[in-house]
Design an enzyme around this catalytic site. Structure first.
Site, PDB file in Angstrom:
ATOM      1  N   GLU A   1       0.786  -1.100  -0.151  1.00  0.00           N
ATOM      2  CA  GLU A   1       0.033  -0.102   0.055  1.00  0.00           C
ATOM      3  C   GLU A   1       0.825   1.267   0.083  1.00  0.00           C
ATOM      4  O   GLU A   1       0.428   2.392  -0.456  1.00  0.00           O
ATOM      5  CB  GLU A   1      -0.845  -0.069   1.203  1.00  0.00           C
ATOM      6  CG  GLU A   1      -1.833  -0.791   1.120  1.00  0.00           C
ATOM      7  CD  GLU A   1      -2.810  -0.863   2.418  1.00  0.00           C
ATOM      8  OE1 GLU A   1      -4.072  -0.543   2.392  1.00  0.00           O
ATOM      9  OE2 GLU A   1      -2.265  -1.131   3.488  1.00  0.00           O
TER      10      GLU A   1
ATOM     11  N   TYR B   1     -17.509  26.468  -0.535  1.00  0.00           N
ATOM     12  CA  TYR B   1     -17.088  25.013  -0.500  1.00  0.00           C
ATOM     13  C   TYR B   1     -16.097  24.520  -1.679  1.00  0.00           C
ATOM     14  O   TYR B   1     -15.357  23.620  -1.492  1.00  0.00           O
ATOM     15  CB  TYR B   1     -18.415  24.077  -0.600  1.00  0.00           C
ATOM     16  CG  TYR B   1     -19.351  24.430  -1.744  1.00  0.00           C
ATOM     17  CD1 TYR B   1     -19.203  24.110  -2.895  1.00  0.00           C
ATOM     18  CD2 TYR B   1     -20.530  25.268  -1.373  1.00  0.00           C
ATOM     19  CE1 TYR B   1     -20.336  24.308  -3.888  1.00  0.00           C
ATOM     20  CE2 TYR B   1     -21.552  25.413  -2.165  1.00  0.00           C
ATOM     21  CZ  TYR B   1     -21.100  25.195  -3.507  1.00  0.00           C
ATOM     22  OH  TYR B   1     -22.330  25.301  -4.575  1.00  0.00           O
TER      23      TYR B   1
ATOM     24  N   VAL C   1      -6.490   5.894   8.205  1.00  0.00           N
ATOM     25  CA  VAL C   1      -7.351   6.686   7.689  1.00  0.00           C
ATOM     26  C   VAL C   1      -7.959   7.669   8.854  1.00  0.00           C
ATOM     27  O   VAL C   1      -8.639   8.761   8.574  1.00  0.00           O
ATOM     28  CB  VAL C   1      -8.619   6.122   7.284  1.00  0.00           C
ATOM     29  CG1 VAL C   1      -8.527   5.249   5.833  1.00  0.00           C
ATOM     30  CG2 VAL C   1      -9.287   5.152   8.081  1.00  0.00           C
ATOM     31  N   GLU C   2      -7.710   7.064  10.389  1.00  0.00           N
ATOM     32  CA  GLU C   2      -7.752   8.122  11.527  1.00  0.00           C
ATOM     33  C   GLU C   2      -7.248   9.178  11.386  1.00  0.00           C
ATOM     34  O   GLU C   2      -7.490  10.194  11.577  1.00  0.00           O
ATOM     35  CB  GLU C   2      -7.625   7.014  12.601  1.00  0.00           C
ATOM     36  CG  GLU C   2      -8.583   5.871  12.949  1.00  0.00           C
ATOM     37  CD  GLU C   2      -8.354   4.616  12.255  1.00  0.00           C
ATOM     38  OE1 GLU C   2      -8.850   3.682  12.613  1.00  0.00           O
ATOM     39  OE2 GLU C   2      -7.613   4.568  11.191  1.00  0.00           O
TER      40      GLU C   2
ATOM     41  N   LYS D   1     -12.268   4.174   2.333  1.00  0.00           N
ATOM     42  CA  LYS D   1     -11.362   3.339   1.759  1.00  0.00           C
ATOM     43  C   LYS D   1     -11.811   2.470   0.814  1.00  0.00           C
ATOM     44  O   LYS D   1     -12.015   1.254   1.409  1.00  0.00           O
ATOM     45  CB  LYS D   1     -10.393   3.050   2.752  1.00  0.00           C
ATOM     46  CG  LYS D   1      -8.886   2.669   2.146  1.00  0.00           C
ATOM     47  CD  LYS D   1      -8.032   2.193   2.984  1.00  0.00           C
ATOM     48  CE  LYS D   1      -6.669   1.530   2.346  1.00  0.00           C
ATOM     49  NZ  LYS D   1      -5.668   1.126   3.300  1.00  0.00           N
TER      50      LYS D   1
END
Length: 119
Positions: A21, A53, A72-73, A98
């Site tokens: 990864e 935005y 991802v945290e 993900k």
């Protein structure tokens, strides 16, 4: 409290804990919900009176594209910090998905809220 949202922002990045990864770019999908008071913008019909935005999306996309995290945290926490610090948002909800991370599941990820919701 009003909410401005951005759903399914897809960005390629380096994310993951496994060696393979760390060598490829994967897509993450980001959803944002951000507190805003849109009353003035609604009255003036001017983008200068609201949370833009498009600017948020471009900033988050650039950050995520250039980042390299294992979790991802961590990515979600950093996105929340950028939105709150750079755009003056009191409360933000960040979801980072993900896709394909777990066989048999559409996606996995985290959902965090930072700051205080004000009504």
């Amino acid at each position: 409290m009003d909410i401005i949202f951005l759903h399914e922002l897809k960005v390629e990045t380096i994310i993951g804990i496994w060696d393979w990864e760390r060598k490829i770019r994967q897509i993450v999908v980001i959803d944002l919900e951000m507190s805003a008071d849109i009353a003035k913008a609604a009255a003036t019909d001017s983008v200068d009176d609201t949370l833009n935005y498009k600017q948020v999306a471009k900033r988050v996309e650039a950050f995520v594209s250039d980042s390299s995290f294992q979790l991802v945290e961590t990515l979600a926490e950093r996105i929340a910090g950028i939105v709150r610090d750079e755009f003056g948002v009191a409360w933000v909800r960040v979801r980072v998905n993900k896709p394909g991370a777990i066989r048999g599941s559409r996606d996995v990820g985290v959902l965090i809220e930072r700051g205080e919701r004000r009504d």
